[in-house]
Write an enzyme that holds these catalytic residues in place. Structure first.
Site, short mmCIF file in Angstrom:
data_model
loop_
_atom_site.label_atom_id
_atom_site.label_comp_id
_atom_site.label_asym_id
_atom_site.label_seq_id
_atom_site.Cartn_x
_atom_site.Cartn_y
_atom_site.Cartn_z
CB THR A 42 1.52 -9.58 -6.56
OG1 THR A 42 0.30 -9.44 -5.74
CG2 THR A 42 2.36 -10.69 -6.21
CG HIS A 45 4.44 -6.45 -2.97
ND1 HIS A 45 4.93 -5.39 -2.08
CD2 HIS A 45 3.35 -6.45 -2.90
CE1 HIS A 45 3.60 -4.95 -1.64
NE2 HIS A 45 2.80 -5.49 -2.09
P1 NAD Z 1 -2.38 -0.83 -3.49
O1 NAD Z 1 -1.10 -1.09 -2.73
O2 NAD Z 1 -2.16 -0.36 -4.65
O3 NAD Z 1 -3.51 0.00 -2.79
C1 NAD Z 1 -3.42 0.28 -1.15
C2 NAD Z 1 -3.98 1.69 -0.98
O4 NAD Z 1 -3.98 1.78 0.59
C3 NAD Z 1 -2.95 2.66 -1.43
O5 NAD Z 1 -3.54 3.70 -2.34
C4 NAD Z 1 -2.66 3.45 -0.11
O6 NAD Z 1 -2.31 4.84 -0.24
C5 NAD Z 1 -3.70 3.08 0.75
N1 NAD Z 1 -3.35 3.37 2.11
C6 NAD Z 1 -2.19 3.18 3.00
N2 NAD Z 1 -2.56 3.37 4.29
C7 NAD Z 1 -3.77 3.71 4.46
C8 NAD Z 1 -4.67 4.17 5.42
N3 NAD Z 1 -3.97 4.44 6.61
N4 NAD Z 1 -5.81 4.25 5.25
C9 NAD Z 1 -6.44 4.32 4.26
N5 NAD Z 1 -5.56 3.88 3.03
C10 NAD Z 1 -4.31 3.75 3.12
O7 NAD Z 1 -3.18 -2.21 -3.45
P2 NAD Z 1 -4.19 -2.98 -4.40
O8 NAD Z 1 -3.35 -3.57 -5.47
O9 NAD Z 1 -5.36 -2.36 -4.67
O10 NAD Z 1 -4.57 -4.25 -3.41
C11 NAD Z 1 -5.36 -3.82 -2.41
C12 NAD Z 1 -4.70 -4.82 -1.17
O11 NAD Z 1 -5.17 -6.24 -1.43
C13 NAD Z 1 -3.25 -4.87 -1.06
O12 NAD Z 1 -3.05 -4.78 0.41
C14 NAD Z 1 -3.01 -6.14 -1.74
O13 NAD Z 1 -1.58 -6.71 -1.13
C15 NAD Z 1 -3.98 -7.04 -1.33
N6 NAD Z 1 -4.28 -8.14 -1.92
C16 NAD Z 1 -4.85 -9.37 -1.59
C17 NAD Z 1 -5.23 -10.48 -2.26
C18 NAD Z 1 -5.82 -11.73 -1.47
O14 NAD Z 1 -6.09 -12.51 -2.15
N7 NAD Z 1 -6.25 -11.54 -0.19
C19 NAD Z 1 -5.23 -10.31 -3.59
C20 NAD Z 1 -4.77 -9.26 -4.09
C21 NAD Z 1 -4.28 -8.14 -3.68
#
Ligand code: NAD
Ligand code: ZN
Length: 344
Positions: A42, A45
């Site tokens: 975040t 972002h």
């Molecule tokens: P990150 O962006 O570091 O990791 C996402 C990963 O997904 C990356 O390594 C990327 O290469 C991979 N990816 C992209 N396209 C893909 C595909 N087609 N198949 C498989 N993998 C693919 O994110 P993070 O910090 O590890 O967080 C994970 C997710 O959780 C993010 O989307 C983030 O926004 C979300 N998040 C949600 C909450 C919530 O409360 N719901 C809280 C924190 C983070």
């Protein structure tokens, strides 16, 4: 009195290290002197000033919500904590009186305010939060790990949404949260944990933290890996951690009938074929934030041997924060720690 802070000073990319007013705890609040912070997706972002940030962030504001520190001052009326106590903080500040809050489901509070998102955050020498959000810590857990307990909490909240003992689990997305979720599933007795990503560096990290198999879906076939792993009818549990539509769709196609999916990854609209969910009897659960109960489990799992240290790939002094964001933006990183203590 002034302090150093990493501030989103104006609408646009980047952050500024600048002097801002040190906060004073009001009634019921606690002032925390920051020791270490970790950079969350975040924060990246917000740093990059993507469309989500443009809508949600109102500069000037200090960002950051993954941290560990010591209590520097108690506001009036605060009980049960003491100055010098090592603590972290739950980043969602909730209303406390809505139906969900009163039912103990604060993670669903409609009036949540995020530290470092809706109010000043922890990438600073001090942060001020309500005492209700202060998390006391055991001495057994090193600062570097506590620094990213917030993200580890998201991973745990998702990974433990369904029973994984003896189950085959698919984790899509090997970002820090996906990798931690994979490690948590193994720790909690999953039979196979298969992790997908499109970035080899991150898949290596998943392997290091205990994934049974990793799949680069840009060039490898998930179905073939399932076959190798003896997964016949599909995955029992799916954890969507990428936010990528393609990953979400692939997950829906790879589940056993009756399988359960927890969705944490944010982003990308997908052409979900709802009939597949109906015909295959899938359960879908959206996950937001974490519960206070997960904070207890985080410490307990580490005390029980879960090792997350290999996830830390970069450490910088806070003056070098640009290097930290560069590492995060490269994709070739796990957790990036910023140190706020002059002597360490
Ligand atoms: P990150 O962006 O570091 O990791 C996402 C990963 O997904 C990356 O390594 C990327 O290469 C991979 N990816 C992209 N396209 C893909 C595909 N087609 N198949 C498989 N993998 C693919 O994110 P993070 O910090 O590890 O967080 C994970 C997710 O959780 C993010 O989307 C983030 O926004 C979300 N998040 C949600 C909450 C919530 O409360 N719901 C809280 C924190 C983070
Ligand atoms: Zn509420």
């Amino acid at each position: 009195m002034l302090m150093d802070a990493l501030v989103k000073a104006e609408a646009g990319p980047g952050l500024k290290l600048m002097k801002v007013e040190k906060p004073t705890p009001s009634f019921g609040e606690v002032l925390i002197k920051i020791s270490k912070t970790a950079i969350c997706g975040t924060d990246v972002h917000i740093y990059n000033w993507d469309p989500w940030s443009q809508e949600h962030i109102h500069p000037p504001m200090t960002i950051g919500h993954e941290y560990v520190g010591h209590i520097a001052e108690l506001g009036a009326g605060v009980q049960g904590f003491h100055v010098g106590q090592r603590v972290s903080g739950e980043g969602h500040i909730v209303c406390g009186i809505c139906r969900n809050c009163r039912a103990g489901n604060e993670q669903w509070c409609k009036f949540t305010k995020g530290v470092g998102v809706d109010r000043n955050g922890a990438f600073a020498e001090y942060v001020c939060i309500p005492a209700t959000n202060v998390i006391p810590l055991k001495d057994t857990i090193p600062d570097e790990l506590v620094a990213f307990f917030d993200a580890y909490g998201n991973a745990a909240h998702t990974a433990l949404a369904f029973d994984v003992a003896g189950e085959d689990v698919l984790v899509t997305g090997a970002g820090p949260i996906g990798v931690m979720a994979a490690a948590i599933c193994r720790h909690n007795g999953a039979r196979r944990v298969v992790v997908t990503d499109i970035n080899d560096y991150r898949l290596e990290m998943a392997k290091k933290l205990g994934a049974t198999a990793v799949v680069n879906t840009k060039r490898e076939d998930l179905k073939a890996v399932m076959h190798e792993q003896g997964i016949v009818e599909g995955f029992d549990v799916g954890l969507e951690m990428s936010g990528a539509a393609a990953a979400r769709d692939q997950m829906i196609d790879s589940m056993r009938n009756g399988g359960k999916i927890a969705l944490l990854g944010i982003g990308g609209s997908s052409n979900v074929d709802w009939n597949k969910i109906i015909w295959n009897g899938l359960t879908l659960k959206g996950i937001y934030g974490r519960t206070y109960d997960t904070w207890y489990k985080l410490t307990a799992m580490i005390e029980a041997g879960l090792d997350l240290k290999p996830l830390i790939t970069h450490r910088f002094d806070y003056h070098d924060f640009e290097k930290g964001f560069e590492a995060m933006n490269s994709g070739n990183s796990g957790k990036v720690i910023l140190n706020w203590e002059a002597d360490k």
